[in-house]
Design a protein around this motif. Structure first.
Motif, mmCIF file in Angstrom:
data_model
loop_
_atom_site.group_PDB
_atom_site.id
_atom_site.type_symbol
_atom_site.label_atom_id
_atom_site.label_comp_id
_atom_site.label_asym_id
_atom_site.label_seq_id
_atom_site.Cartn_x
_atom_site.Cartn_y
_atom_site.Cartn_z
ATOM 1 N N TRP A 61 -5.415 -7.966 7.050
ATOM 2 C CA TRP A 61 -6.289 -6.820 6.813
ATOM 3 C C TRP A 61 -7.514 -6.896 7.720
ATOM 4 O O TRP A 61 -7.907 -5.911 8.342
ATOM 5 C CB TRP A 61 -6.713 -6.806 5.343
ATOM 6 C CG TRP A 61 -7.495 -5.591 4.933
ATOM 7 C CD1 TRP A 61 -7.004 -4.470 4.335
ATOM 8 C CD2 TRP A 61 -8.915 -5.385 5.075
ATOM 9 N NE1 TRP A 61 -8.023 -3.565 4.105
ATOM 10 C CE2 TRP A 61 -9.202 -4.108 4.550
ATOM 11 C CE3 TRP A 61 -9.946 -6.151 5.602
ATOM 12 C CZ2 TRP A 61 -10.490 -3.577 4.538
ATOM 13 C CZ3 TRP A 61 -11.236 -5.619 5.601
ATOM 14 C CH2 TRP A 61 -11.505 -4.348 5.068
ATOM 15 N N GLN A 62 -8.121 -8.059 7.820
ATOM 16 C CA GLN A 62 -9.337 -8.234 8.617
ATOM 17 C C GLN A 62 -9.077 -8.010 10.102
ATOM 18 O O GLN A 62 -9.922 -7.438 10.811
ATOM 19 C CB GLN A 62 -9.915 -9.631 8.381
ATOM 20 C CG GLN A 62 -10.514 -9.802 6.992
ATOM 21 C CD GLN A 62 -10.902 -11.231 6.694
ATOM 22 O OE1 GLN A 62 -10.311 -12.175 7.238
ATOM 23 N NE2 GLN A 62 -11.894 -11.419 5.829
ATOM 24 N N ASN A 63 -7.917 -8.441 10.581
ATOM 25 C CA ASN A 63 -7.582 -8.250 12.002
ATOM 26 C C ASN A 63 -7.460 -6.769 12.340
ATOM 27 O O ASN A 63 -7.965 -6.310 13.371
ATOM 28 C CB ASN A 63 -6.278 -8.974 12.339
ATOM 29 C CG ASN A 63 -6.438 -10.481 12.347
ATOM 30 O OD1 ASN A 63 -7.544 -11.002 12.534
ATOM 31 N ND2 ASN A 63 -5.344 -11.198 12.134
ATOM 32 N N LEU A 64 -6.792 -6.026 11.474
ATOM 33 C CA LEU A 64 -6.664 -4.588 11.704
ATOM 34 C C LEU A 64 -8.020 -3.898 11.617
ATOM 35 O O LEU A 64 -8.334 -3.021 12.411
ATOM 36 C CB LEU A 64 -5.708 -3.979 10.672
ATOM 37 C CG LEU A 64 -4.220 -4.079 10.978
ATOM 38 C CD1 LEU A 64 -3.412 -3.520 9.811
ATOM 39 C CD2 LEU A 64 -3.871 -3.323 12.257
ATOM 40 N N LYS A 95 -5.011 -3.159 -3.762
ATOM 41 C CA LYS A 95 -3.949 -4.159 -3.644
ATOM 42 C C LYS A 95 -4.414 -5.585 -3.385
ATOM 43 O O LYS A 95 -3.663 -6.531 -3.632
ATOM 44 C CB LYS A 95 -2.995 -3.755 -2.506
ATOM 45 C CG LYS A 95 -2.342 -2.398 -2.673
ATOM 46 C CD LYS A 95 -1.409 -2.354 -3.868
ATOM 47 C CE LYS A 95 -0.703 -1.008 -3.956
ATOM 48 N NZ LYS A 95 0.228 -0.940 -5.108
ATOM 49 N N ILE A 96 -5.637 -5.766 -2.869
ATOM 50 C CA ILE A 96 -6.068 -7.107 -2.486
ATOM 51 C C ILE A 96 -7.207 -7.619 -3.358
ATOM 52 O O ILE A 96 -7.203 -8.762 -3.802
ATOM 53 C CB ILE A 96 -6.484 -7.152 -0.996
ATOM 54 C CG1 ILE A 96 -5.308 -6.742 -0.097
ATOM 55 C CG2 ILE A 96 -6.979 -8.548 -0.620
ATOM 56 C CD1 ILE A 96 -5.644 -6.680 1.374
ATOM 57 N N ARG A 103 -13.977 -4.364 -5.666
ATOM 58 C CA ARG A 103 -13.035 -3.243 -5.693
ATOM 59 C C ARG A 103 -13.775 -1.908 -5.708
ATOM 60 O O ARG A 103 -13.445 -0.999 -4.948
ATOM 61 C CB ARG A 103 -12.134 -3.350 -6.920
ATOM 62 C CG ARG A 103 -11.035 -2.282 -6.980
ATOM 63 C CD ARG A 103 -10.189 -2.424 -8.219
ATOM 64 N NE ARG A 103 -9.572 -3.738 -8.291
ATOM 65 C CZ ARG A 103 -9.830 -4.655 -9.220
ATOM 66 N NH1 ARG A 103 -10.719 -4.388 -10.180
ATOM 67 N NH2 ARG A 103 -9.228 -5.821 -9.205
ATOM 68 N N SER A 104 -14.788 -1.805 -6.535
ATOM 69 C CA SER A 104 -15.571 -0.571 -6.606
ATOM 70 C C SER A 104 -16.287 -0.298 -5.291
ATOM 71 O O SER A 104 -16.334 0.845 -4.821
ATOM 72 C CB SER A 104 -16.589 -0.667 -7.751
ATOM 73 O OG SER A 104 -17.369 0.510 -7.821
ATOM 74 N N GLU A 105 -16.818 -1.344 -4.671
ATOM 75 C CA GLU A 105 -17.520 -1.185 -3.397
ATOM 76 C C GLU A 105 -16.563 -0.721 -2.302
ATOM 77 O O GLU A 105 -16.909 0.125 -1.456
ATOM 78 C CB GLU A 105 -18.178 -2.501 -2.988
ATOM 79 C CG GLU A 105 -18.961 -2.431 -1.686
ATOM 80 C CD GLU A 105 -20.062 -1.387 -1.691
ATOM 81 O OE1 GLU A 105 -20.345 -0.811 -0.610
ATOM 82 O OE2 GLU A 105 -20.645 -1.131 -2.765
ATOM 83 N N ASP A 106 -15.351 -1.247 -2.300
ATOM 84 C CA ASP A 106 -14.365 -0.826 -1.308
ATOM 85 C C ASP A 106 -13.970 0.635 -1.508
ATOM 86 O O ASP A 106 -13.785 1.380 -0.534
ATOM 87 C CB ASP A 106 -13.127 -1.720 -1.366
ATOM 88 C CG ASP A 106 -13.329 -3.020 -0.601
ATOM 89 O OD1 ASP A 106 -14.307 -3.118 0.160
ATOM 90 O OD2 ASP A 106 -12.509 -3.945 -0.770
ATOM 91 N N TYR A 107 -13.820 1.053 -2.758
ATOM 92 C CA TYR A 107 -13.527 2.465 -3.004
ATOM 93 C C TYR A 107 -14.672 3.350 -2.531
ATOM 94 O O TYR A 107 -14.453 4.436 -1.981
ATOM 95 C CB TYR A 107 -13.251 2.713 -4.489
ATOM 96 C CG TYR A 107 -11.818 2.453 -4.893
ATOM 97 C CD1 TYR A 107 -10.763 3.033 -4.190
ATOM 98 C CD2 TYR A 107 -11.507 1.638 -5.992
ATOM 99 C CE1 TYR A 107 -9.447 2.798 -4.548
ATOM 100 C CE2 TYR A 107 -10.192 1.398 -6.356
ATOM 101 C CZ TYR A 107 -9.163 1.980 -5.633
ATOM 102 O OH TYR A 107 -7.852 1.745 -5.987
ATOM 103 N N LYS A 108 -15.896 2.889 -2.710
ATOM 104 C CA LYS A 108 -17.045 3.653 -2.239
ATOM 105 C C LYS A 108 -17.046 3.762 -0.714
ATOM 106 O O LYS A 108 -17.363 4.812 -0.151
ATOM 107 C CB LYS A 108 -18.351 3.015 -2.726
ATOM 108 C CG LYS A 108 -18.602 3.177 -4.218
ATOM 109 C CD LYS A 108 -19.917 2.544 -4.633
ATOM 110 C CE LYS A 108 -20.122 2.626 -6.142
ATOM 111 N NZ LYS A 108 -20.236 4.029 -6.617
#
Length: 230
Positions: A61-64, A95-96, A103-108
């Motif tokens: 994920w980080q590489n992409l 998923k990760i 998770r909430s921060e990633d959705y934001k």
């Protein structure tokens, strides 16, 4: 003297032509690299979702993500790159991530990306559908969520790739809709249940929302669909 002036003009024209050609080559190269970057992300996410173990390493994920950030530095106005970045955030959230705060921060972060996509491509329904899903998954059933739903209905009511998502979300968020939004959503759902019954019923059954639609939203057994609600 006239010949010298003519020769000078020809050199100027030639230089301008070369500059324009170089600019065109640069734009084409940037567009090509941007396409490859967003294609790699979308292909990877599709591959991860189809994987039998459903697991993705954080390093992949980080590489992409890093390659996408590099391209955004050169092509920041490309909506496809912003959409790919938002998809990466949404995928990591769903998923990760194991920590609810992350998770909430990633959705934001995904939402912010989809807002950028909408600003750059306002007539593209997928921006609204993706923002809608991110808000629902993050529990943000607010005015922006309702606006995204109504825009998705208006822009792409019958497209095969958007109809199931719009139908499922419209039924799922029904209790959170205001009266005007319910009026628009109900009219759409009723029309969709008749015009696209197969796709409509499949969408509701896959999310176990058929009974709720029949018993709470339409409150009638006159629809053929609801005569066998189960």
């Amino acid at each position: 003297c006239v010949k010298a002036a003519t020769s000078c003009r020809e050199r100027v024209y030639m230089m301008v032509a070369i500059i324009i050609l170089l600019l065109l080559i640069g734009f084409s190269a940037r567009a090509g690299l941007s396409y490859v970057a967003q294609y790699r992300v979308n292909a990877a996410i599709d591959r991860w979702q189809l994987s039998s173990d459903k697991k993705t390493s954080l390093s992949d994920w980080q590489n992409l993500f890093a390659s996408l950030e590099t391209m955004l530095a050169f092509d920041g106005g490309n909506p496809d790159l912003h959409n790919a970045k938002a998809r990466l955030y949404a995928y990591r959230a769903g998923k990760i991530d194991t920590d609810s705060g992350q998770r909430s921060e990633d959705y934001k972060q995904a939402m912010q990306g989809y807002r950028t996509v909408i600003a750059l491509r306002p007539a593209w329904p997928y921006g609204y559908v993706n923002l809608l899903y991110a808000k629902v998954f993050n529990g943000e059933l607010d005015a922006e969520m309702q606006h995204s739903l109504l825009r998705a209905i208006k822009l792409s009511p019958w497209e095969k790739n958007t109809l199931p998502d719009i139908v499922k979300v419209a039924v799922f968020v029904w209790p959170s809709l205001d009266m005007e939004s319910k009026k628009v959503a109900k009219a759409y759902l009723l029309e969709a249940s008749e015009k696209r019954r197969g796709e409509f019923e499949k969408a509701l059954k896959s999310s176990q929302l058929k009974d709720y639609f029949c018993q709470t939203i339409v409150k009638t057994d006159r629809l053929t669909l609801c005569q066998s609600a189960s």
